[in-house]
Motif scaffolding. Structure first.
Motif: not given
Length: 331
Positions: A133-154
């Motif tokens: 929860x203080x790791x930039x890699x996990x922050x970026x992973x969760x951010x990018x996964x959320x957008x990727x799923x939404x975009x692929x769904x659209x």
């Protein structure tokens, strides 16, 4: 999505990082697909909302960001001290807001009894979650996964939306941080997407400028944008947590820099901007070069020679990478 990697350097060296994530060629983050005429501008809002919401869960704050057509920039501040101060319950609650957790953590939150072995195992897991929860890699992973799923769904498709790993640069001192923030905030101006920084949609500089207009004391941390890491004033004793620069000085510096970049000439540096650059140990030509080509000027590290050598010593590097560029830029 690639597995997150650990921080490349100790957080004792710097809590600030510049990250860039780009779409694969076939994907559209924002903008318009010229072949089909399909507009994807609304995705900027998706990304901006998620970017500004995640810090409520992570011990990470946003210092600067800019959302472009096929990529985005973000400057992150990692507050490890905050994460270390969380109770076990706080850590589990935050992790459960992202994932389901496991059987032990679910029982723990329900107040059900755990035996000694289960409690010891859960404690190990909690400390792992605290670090994530203080790791930039996990922050970026969760951010990018959320957008990727939404975009692929659209788009009604599957597959990769982002390129492999995001690019990151450690910002080792105040001068590097200021130059990188200005570089990020001026991305839309350089790309001719906006005429001025405060007109740049989906950027931190627009949010800061709009809030400053409404504030009675724009430089007071409590009257700045709550979702962004604050600018707390020039260095002094008992300085609160934040960027050591006045907000109004930073806005003026970015405005001056934007005019120079847009007009393709040096222009006349304002009095306050000159004071800031002097304190940072930079001259106007160095500043313009870095804020025009920050990613090209530096690789993994950006900062003065002493900070670079110190960071590389923790990594057991025999030769500090990019030392000549750092020496030329920061003296």
């Amino acid at each position: 999505m690639p597995k997150p990697r650990k921080h490349q350097i100790s957080l004792d060296a710097t809590p600030y990082y510049h990250c860039v994530s780009r779409c694969v060629r076939r994907a559209f983050l924002c903008g318009t697909d010229k072949s089909t005429g399909e507009c994807y501008e609304h995705r900027r809002g998706w990304l901006e909302d998620k970017l500004l919401t995640l810090p409520q869960t992570f011990a990470i704050e946003i210092a600067a960001y800019a959302i472009m057509s096929n990529h985005y920039h973000v400057v992150l501040y990692i507050d490890k001290q905050q994460a270390d101060g969380w109770s076990d319950i706080e850590v589990v609650e935050r992790w459960h807001s992202l994932f389901k957790g496991n059987l032990f953590s679910q029982k723990f939150m329900k107040g059900e009894a755990l035996d000694t072995a289960q409690r010891a195992r859960l404690q190990m897991i909690i400390e792992e979650w605290r670090a994530r929860l203080c790791d930039i890699s996990w922050f970026m992973r969760i951010l990018n996964e959320a957008i990727a799923r939404e975009a692929n769904r659209e788009d009604k498709c599957t597959g990769r939306f982002w390129e492999g790993r995001f690019k990151s640069q450690a910002l080792l001192d105040e001068a590097a941080l200021a130059a990188c923030m200005a570089y990020v905030d001026l991305n839309p101006v350089r790309a001719q997407m906006a005429d001025t920084p405060e007109q740049s949609e989906h950027t931190s500089i627009k949010k800061r400028a709009e809030k400053a207009k409404r504030a009675t004391q724009a430089n007071h941390p409590n009257q700045q944008v709550k979702e962004l890491h604050p600018l707390v004033g020039n260095p002094r004793e008992n300085l609160p947590k934040g960027i050591q620069m006045r907000l109004t000085d930073y806005l003026e510096l970015v405005d001056w820099t934007g005019r120079v970049l847009r007009d393709d000439k040096r222009g006349a540096i304002s009095h306050n901007a000159e004071d800031i650059l002097t304190r940072l140990g930079l001259d106007d030509s160095q500043w313009v070069e870095m804020t025009s080509n920050f990613e090209q000027c530096f690789s993994t590290f950006a900062g003065n020679e002493q900070g670079l050598r110190s960071a590389c010593e923790t990594l057991s590097y025999q030769r500090p990478p990019g030392i000549s560029r750092c020496r030329a830029a920061f003296g």
